[in-house]
Design an enzyme around this catalytic site. Structure first.
Site, PDB file in Angstrom:
ATOM      1  N   ARG A  39      -3.942 -10.985  27.453  1.00 29.26           N
ATOM      2  CA  ARG A  39      -2.597 -11.307  27.928  1.00 29.26           C
ATOM      3  C   ARG A  39      -1.539 -10.609  27.089  1.00 29.26           C
ATOM      4  O   ARG A  39      -1.790 -10.213  25.945  1.00 29.26           O
ATOM      5  CB  ARG A  39      -2.327 -12.811  27.901  1.00 29.26           C
ATOM      6  CG  ARG A  39      -2.342 -13.433  26.500  1.00 29.26           C
ATOM      7  CD  ARG A  39      -0.976 -13.630  25.877  1.00 29.26           C
ATOM      8  NE  ARG A  39      -1.032 -14.051  24.493  1.00 29.26           N
ATOM      9  CZ  ARG A  39      -1.013 -13.221  23.471  1.00 29.26           C
ATOM     10  NH1 ARG A  39      -0.953 -11.916  23.658  1.00 29.26           N
ATOM     11  NH2 ARG A  39      -1.070 -13.667  22.220  1.00 29.26           N
ATOM     12  N   GLU A  45       7.603 -17.175  21.921  1.00 28.44           N
ATOM     13  CA  GLU A  45       6.594 -16.940  20.878  1.00 28.44           C
ATOM     14  C   GLU A  45       6.597 -18.073  19.858  1.00 28.44           C
ATOM     15  O   GLU A  45       7.661 -18.512  19.408  1.00 28.44           O
ATOM     16  CB  GLU A  45       6.898 -15.597  20.194  1.00 28.44           C
ATOM     17  CG  GLU A  45       5.670 -14.823  19.813  1.00 28.44           C
ATOM     18  CD  GLU A  45       4.854 -14.373  21.022  1.00 28.44           C
ATOM     19  OE1 GLU A  45       3.873 -15.066  21.371  1.00 28.44           O
ATOM     20  OE2 GLU A  45       5.203 -13.335  21.617  1.00 28.44           O
ATOM     21  N   HIS A  46       5.409 -18.517  19.518  1.00 24.28           N
ATOM     22  CA  HIS A  46       5.221 -19.631  18.578  1.00 24.28           C
ATOM     23  C   HIS A  46       5.882 -20.912  19.099  1.00 24.28           C
ATOM     24  O   HIS A  46       6.339 -21.741  18.320  1.00 24.28           O
ATOM     25  CB  HIS A  46       5.724 -19.264  17.173  1.00 24.28           C
ATOM     26  CG  HIS A  46       4.830 -18.253  16.507  1.00 24.28           C
ATOM     27  ND1 HIS A  46       3.664 -18.604  15.868  1.00 24.28           N
ATOM     28  CD2 HIS A  46       4.918 -16.906  16.425  1.00 24.28           C
ATOM     29  CE1 HIS A  46       3.078 -17.511  15.393  1.00 24.28           C
ATOM     30  NE2 HIS A  46       3.815 -16.465  15.726  1.00 24.28           N
ATOM     31  N   ASP A  48       4.170 -22.523  21.860  1.00 27.16           N
ATOM     32  CA  ASP A  48       3.140 -23.284  22.596  1.00 27.16           C
ATOM     33  C   ASP A  48       2.659 -24.505  21.817  1.00 27.16           C
ATOM     34  O   ASP A  48       2.538 -25.601  22.373  1.00 27.16           O
ATOM     35  CB  ASP A  48       1.973 -22.392  23.088  1.00 27.16           C
ATOM     36  CG  ASP A  48       1.212 -21.654  22.010  1.00 27.16           C
ATOM     37  OD1 ASP A  48       1.648 -21.656  20.829  1.00 27.16           O
ATOM     38  OD2 ASP A  48       0.162 -21.050  22.339  1.00 27.16           O
ATOM     39  N   GLY A 138      -7.870  -7.207  17.765  1.00 28.54           N
ATOM     40  CA  GLY A 138      -6.871  -7.316  16.694  1.00 28.54           C
ATOM     41  C   GLY A 138      -5.512  -6.762  17.064  1.00 28.54           C
ATOM     42  O   GLY A 138      -4.672  -6.550  16.199  1.00 28.54           O
ATOM     43  N   GLY A 140      -3.363  -8.272  19.092  1.00 29.80           N
ATOM     44  CA  GLY A 140      -2.454  -9.339  19.518  1.00 29.80           C
ATOM     45  C   GLY A 140      -2.375  -9.471  21.027  1.00 29.80           C
ATOM     46  O   GLY A 140      -1.422 -10.021  21.563  1.00 29.80           O
ATOM     47  N   SER A 143      -7.751 -10.706  22.651  1.00 33.00           N
ATOM     48  CA  SER A 143      -9.151 -10.340  22.891  1.00 33.00           C
ATOM     49  C   SER A 143     -10.034 -11.576  22.695  1.00 33.00           C
ATOM     50  O   SER A 143     -11.019 -11.759  23.422  1.00 33.00           O
ATOM     51  CB  SER A 143      -9.572  -9.218  21.952  1.00 33.00           C
ATOM     52  OG  SER A 143      -9.296  -9.566  20.620  1.00 33.00           O
ATOM     53  N   ASP A 188      -2.852 -18.574  25.278  1.00 29.94           N
ATOM     54  CA  ASP A 188      -3.730 -17.434  25.555  1.00 29.94           C
ATOM     55  C   ASP A 188      -4.863 -17.811  26.509  1.00 29.94           C
ATOM     56  O   ASP A 188      -5.156 -17.094  27.473  1.00 29.94           O
ATOM     57  CB  ASP A 188      -4.308 -16.882  24.247  1.00 29.94           C
ATOM     58  CG  ASP A 188      -3.220 -16.496  23.254  1.00 29.94           C
ATOM     59  OD1 ASP A 188      -2.038 -16.483  23.647  1.00 29.94           O
ATOM     60  OD2 ASP A 188      -3.551 -16.222  22.086  1.00 29.94           O
ATOM     61  N   TYR A 238      -0.404 -18.361  10.072  1.00 29.07           N
ATOM     62  CA  TYR A 238      -0.317 -19.099  11.334  1.00 29.07           C
ATOM     63  C   TYR A 238      -0.383 -20.619  11.103  1.00 29.07           C
ATOM     64  O   TYR A 238       0.516 -21.358  11.531  1.00 29.07           O
ATOM     65  CB  TYR A 238      -1.404 -18.603  12.299  1.00 29.07           C
ATOM     66  CG  TYR A 238      -1.261 -19.138  13.693  1.00 29.07           C
ATOM     67  CD1 TYR A 238      -0.507 -18.461  14.649  1.00 29.07           C
ATOM     68  CD2 TYR A 238      -1.859 -20.333  14.066  1.00 29.07           C
ATOM     69  CE1 TYR A 238      -0.362 -18.952  15.941  1.00 29.07           C
ATOM     70  CE2 TYR A 238      -1.718 -20.837  15.350  1.00 29.07           C
ATOM     71  CZ  TYR A 238      -0.980 -20.142  16.287  1.00 29.07           C
ATOM     72  OH  TYR A 238      -0.830 -20.640  17.552  1.00 29.07           O
TER      73      TYR A 238
HETATM   74  C1  GAF Z   1      -1.418 -16.607  18.983  1.00 26.69           C
HETATM   75  C2  GAF Z   1      -1.909 -17.989  19.379  1.00 26.69           C
HETATM   76  F1  GAF Z   1      -3.233 -17.935  19.723  1.00 26.69           F
HETATM   77  C3  GAF Z   1      -1.098 -18.567  20.537  1.00 26.69           C
HETATM   78  O1  GAF Z   1      -1.509 -19.875  20.810  1.00 26.69           O
HETATM   79  C4  GAF Z   1       0.394 -18.518  20.229  1.00 26.69           C
HETATM   80  O2  GAF Z   1       0.747 -19.528  19.307  1.00 26.69           O
HETATM   81  C5  GAF Z   1       0.802 -17.132  19.723  1.00 26.69           C
HETATM   82  O3  GAF Z   1      -0.018 -16.688  18.649  1.00 26.69           O
HETATM   83  C6  GAF Z   1       2.236 -17.099  19.247  1.00 26.69           C
HETATM   84  O4  GAF Z   1       3.106 -17.344  20.306  1.00 26.69           O
HETATM   85  O5  GAF Z   1      -1.631 -15.704  20.025  1.00 26.69           O
END
Ligand code: GAF
Length: 394
Positions: A39, A45-46, A48, A138, A140, A143, A188, A238
């Protein structure tokens, strides 16, 4: 001349995987073939794991699994995926209560083991399988989620579950938590299962409901630029970000940052240290930005959408601190090109890819300009929104 990478087709991946299956296992197989996409996240971003909105689309790049049932409890898997490392073949027995499947080497097999462990219709039969993927490792572009979802889809052919797609995505997310050790959100796996051709998905990660937003204007392309760098921080940063968000929500007296407003945050500012404040600010603003961006996309307001992408990038750089010089550089040079509406880092950060929304007739110019100006060596993908996981005919 800068050119987009020529991604192998699903049929080519299947042909390669079948050949390797025959080489390793012989017999009549394989009799099952499935695939699941990687995807790209357009915005959100960040958010979810904070119960917020995300707006990803499934990619034409996929992980393919071909295989067959085997006798007994043994499982054998071979990968032909580039970058998977030295150990290409793994054998294990199906888990029992006394002997669960645990993490080990090679790391790619942990995703498969995790999905076998969390599969919702147990017991499973043993199997033989070959994995092939066109999703860059790797980079982003998920995969790992595509491997989890492809594995789950393969297992569904061996022993069908109830077909609940959201439950499938959740099981794959669990696999990533327990067997890859990454406390990821749901984005994802969700889009790899439920992606829709010609559409981005606005996913509400609190209710787990999704709205398909059309994205098939022939005058527009989604350009992905791989920085081809990955900084070592990814693993440790993360979970730290997740914890900071939870701490901020607790100080605000909310169950998650999705429930918080900017006013709530400002009112609590004195009780938050500067870093936690900025993390929360990114999340709260990004959730609102994503909802606004989805509306803009529905109206075909690409300039507005692009502006929100750049705001998202700047916030990830300054408040959330998950960007890096290479991604900042790629965004800056992309935005110099006439016809690029917006650009931002995509995925977890610290390397990997940027995503840009580009007028179709400006795509060549954009790639050329980025190639000339970026200090590293980029790879380009011109992509369109694709279908989620599916069974393929052999
Ligand atoms: C990674 C995580 F796997 C997703 O869940 C999401 O938090 C993303 O980072 C950041 O938006 O891909």
């Amino acid at each position: 001349m800068a050119e987009a990478f020529n991604v192998p087709s699903v049929a080519e991946l299947v042909a390669e995987a079948r050949r390797v299956y025959q080489e390793n296992f012989g017999g009549d197989g394989p009799d099952i073939a499935v695939c699941a996409p990687g995807r790209v996240n357009l915005i959100g971003e960040h958010t979810d794991y904070n119960g917020g909105f995300v707006l990803p689309m499934a990619l034409p790049m996929v992980t393919v699994v071909v295989g067959s049932r085997s006798t007994g409890r043994s499982c054998s898997i071979v990968t032909v995926t580039e970058g998977a490392g030295e150990l290409r073949k793994v054998d294990f027995d199906l888990p029992t209560a006394d002997a669960p499947l645990t993490r080990g080497q090679p790391s790619w097999a942990n995703y498969v083991k995790g999905v076998v462990h969390h599969y919702r219709a147990q017991p499973l039969p043993g199997f033989r399988a070959v994995i092939a993927s066109s999703v860059p490792l790797g980079g982003g572009l998920s995969s790992s989620a595509s491997l989890e979802v492809a594995t789950y889809t393969f297992l569904q052919q061996l022993n069908p579950d109830d077909g609940d797609k959201v439950a499938k995505a959740l099981a794959c997310q669990q696999a990533e938590h327990t067997h890859a050790g990454v406390p990821c959100g749901i984005m994802d796996q969700f889009v790899s299962v439920l992606g829709k051709e010609g559409h981005a998905l606005l996913i509400d990660c609190r209710s787990l409901e999704a709205t398909a937003v059309p994205l098939s204007d022939p005058g527009l392309v989604v350009l992905i630029t791989n920085s081809n760098v990955r900084h070592a921080l990814t693993g440790s940063e993360y979970p730290t970000r997740r914890r900071q968000c939870e701490e901020a929500a607790a100080v605000l007296g909310k169950s998650s940052l999705r429930e918080a407003t900017l006013q709530d945050l400002e009112a609590a500012k004195a009780r938050l240290d500067d870093v936690t404040y900025r993390r929360a600010r990114h999340v709260i603003e990004e959730i609102a930005r994503t909802a606004q961006a989805a509306e803009a996309l529905k109206r075909g307001a690409y300039r507005e959408f692009g502006k929100l992408m750049v705001e998202s990038h700047n916030s990830l750089r300054d408040h959330y601190e998950v960007s890096c010089v290479e991604l900042d550089e790629l965004v800056a040079v992309a935005m110099e090109v006439e016809g690029v509406f917006g650009s931002r880092m995509t995925g977890g950060g610290f390397g990997g890819c940027t995503v840009s929304l580009v007028q179709a007739d400006a795509a060549d110019r954009a790639m050329q300009h980025i190639k000339e100006r970026y200090s590293g060596s980029p790879t380009f993908y011109i992509t369109s929104p694709s279908e989620g996981a599916r069974v393929l005919s052999l």
